[in-house]
Design an enzyme around this catalytic site. Structure first.
Site, PDB file in Angstrom:
ATOM      1  N   GLU A  10       3.251  24.277  70.326  1.00 50.47           N
ATOM      2  CA  GLU A  10       3.781  25.453  71.022  1.00 50.47           C
ATOM      3  C   GLU A  10       4.964  25.160  71.949  1.00 50.47           C
ATOM      4  OE1 GLU A  10       0.403  27.165  73.006  1.00 50.47           O
ATOM      5  OE2 GLU A  10      -0.721  27.389  71.149  1.00 50.47           O
ATOM      6  N   GLU A  38      -5.256  27.413  62.798  1.00 47.62           N
ATOM      7  CA  GLU A  38      -6.113  28.123  63.765  1.00 47.62           C
ATOM      8  C   GLU A  38      -6.343  29.576  63.339  1.00 47.62           C
ATOM      9  OE1 GLU A  38      -4.613  27.637  67.770  1.00 47.62           O
ATOM     10  OE2 GLU A  38      -3.942  25.598  67.365  1.00 47.62           O
TER      11      GLU A  38
END
Ligand code: 9MR
Length: 496
Positions: free
Chosen positions: A340, A450
């Site tokens: 991220e 995820e």
């Protein structure tokens, strides 16, 4: 001390960044600690009282002081909780200490079963001094349980506790709902369902994320063993779980400890022949501030770039060494080296991060991948991992970074997190993203890392199921370049 002023600003930042979870079912309790303690107590000889020194909302909260051990804290016992039921619980917690800038707290639950107490570590959260944090979890109590409790403590330490592990804890706004959506693995008999890992064995691995708590539930481990051949730790291999401040200070270089929670998950993988995804080495979140400071001090001055780059290499080396020495038979097949790092809107690297504050460019990522390649086992592939990876501008930023890293031989692929809504993105949006990433190079590997699909805005289970079907069909189409698909949690009830 007037914590209230300090926390008011902090609070608003945290609230806007907290994802809301849908709570279904009957409200079991809602405590604001404005007029009484609502049955909360300590776990040993703590002092538990109302105080106006701080408040998450209103004028007062609950204060737990005179803590003698890390496991002392504030507890609600029974409070209407019933055996055989599942709950969603949340509360806000805070501590304040001008010298100890960040501290790990744990949300836990316990119950008695057949004369023994079962303890569940539901969530560990790194808090900064003076800031309120929402801590929440779903909790299932077995049908023969008695003495059900939910409590907040410091991260449990068996030994080497310091005064910091006994600081006062402030608690506010505790809520509990019966959760009728939680843990379908308990409610649906999955015995007759085809094993996902067997069904997709020709194409890719099927994974799930787990917490140590999840592995304490037999119903969950049975489900995982049947359907999964890959596991990612939900939190237990993140920097704040692995970096060991005391050892780092003593050694003068970053040291890593594979704690009991992490080891339990790795051992489970070895015992059941399940491969393991490492998540994650470099991240703006869940990384202690002291890691960036001189001498690993809470309040130390920040390191310079060159010093931090040396530390980064030592840390990455320590992670891989600690894993291979603690768990030599672990099938470590993938690692998210950087997580991220980009803004959603094509704004380049994330503005608010200890990494970008220090480097102001992407060079820390190139370094991290270079070091990871140097120290990771040969068969462990390395990924850049991100969410909203289908947002055009972000896709472009990820593409450019990974293309460079891939061409330099230090990165194997992209981790597409895939936290999705029922109607956004569409399967076609995901296809466009996959095509773009595949153009990085012939051997580029993609992993869905995820996956979860939130049901909201009047969408239904059917909408969710349709998107799952569309996505899995798409993944099969691109299976030559997709090596694993991980769902975030064993069920919607335990997913983020
Ligand atoms: O599921 C994780 C949750 O338990 C943690 O509190 C949270 C803290 O940042 O991280 C969650 O996992 C995140 C993952 O590490 C990275 N991608 C987003 C995931 C869900 O927020």
């Amino acid at each position: 001390m007037n914590i209230k002023k300090l926390t008011a600003t902090a609070m608003s930042i945290l609230l806007t960044s907290t994802l809301a979870l849908a709570q279904t079912g009957e409200l079991i309790f809602s405590y604001d600690f404005e007029s009484n303690k609502d049955g909360w107590s300590g776990r040993q000889s703590e002092k538990v009282e109302l105080t106006g020194d701080a408040a998450h909302s209103g004028l007062q909260c609950l204060k737990v002081s005179n803590r003698q051990a890390s496991w002392n804290g504030g507890m609600v016992k029974n409070g209407g909780l019933k055996a055989g039921h599942s709950y969603y619980f949340e509360c806000y917690i805070m501590y304040y200490n001008s010298k100890h800038k960040s501290h790990k707290h744990q949300l836990c639950a316990s119950y008695n079963l057949g004369g023994s107490t079962v303890y569940m570590d539901l969530r560990t959260i790194t808090c900064k001094s003076g800031f309120w944090y929402k801590v929440y979890s779903t909790i299932s109590f077995p049908k023969d349980a008695t003495d059900m409790c939910i409590y907040v403590q410091s991260e449990y330490k068996e030994s080497n506790e310091t005064d910091n592990d006994k600081l006062d804890i402030y608690i506010d706004d505790a809520l509990c709902y019966e959760d009728t959506t939680i843990a379908p693995v308990e409610k649906v008999n999955t015995d007759s369902i085809t094993s996902l890992k067997d069904y997709y064995s020709k194409y890719f691995k099927i994974g799930t994320s787990v917490s140590t708590y999840e592995l304490s539930r037999e119903i969950a481990t049975k489900h995982i063993k049947k359907h999964c051949n890959s596991i990612t730790c939900e939190n237990e291999t993140k920097p704040d779980a692995l970096l060991d401040q005391a050892k780092s200070k003593a050694a003068g270089k970053p040291c890593v400890t594979i704690g009991n929670n992490t080891k339990a998950i790795m051992d489970f993988c070895v015992e059941n022949d399940i491969a393991f995804r490492g998540h994650t080495l470099v991240w703006y979140s869940q990384t202690p501030d002291w890691f960036f400071n001189k001498d690993f001090q809470d309040n130390g001055t920040k390191l310079k770039k060159e010093e931090m780059s040396i530390r980064l290499e030592q840390y990455i080396q320590a992670v891989f060494e600690a894993i291979s020495s603690t768990c030599p038979n672990l099938k470590l097949y993938a690692f998210d080296v950087v997580n991220e790092a980009f803004e959603n809107d094509g704004g380049g690297i994330r503005g608010w991060s200890n990494w970008s504050n220090l480097y102001h460019d992407e060079s820390f990522m190139d370094s991290a991948f270079t070091y990871a390649r140097k120290y990771a086992p040969k068969n462990c592939k390395l990924y850049y991992n991100d969410y909203n990876e289908y947002m055009q501008k972000k896709t472009d930023d990820i593409y450019k970074l990974v293309k460079r890293l891939y061409d330099n031989g230090v990165c194997d692929g992209v981790g597409m997190q895939s936290h999705l809504d029922c109607k956004y993105p569409t399967v076609d949006d995901v296809r466009t993203t996959i095509e773009k990433f595949l153009s990085i190079g012939d051997n580029i590997d993609l992993q869905v890392t995820e996956l979860d699909i939130t049901i909201k805005n009047n969408y239904t289970d059917k909408d969710q199921a349709e998107l799952y079907k569309g996505l899995f069909d798409l993944y099969v189409e691109y299976a030559d370049n997709i090596s694993s698909v991980t769902l975030w949690g064993t069920s919607d009830g335990v997913s983020w």
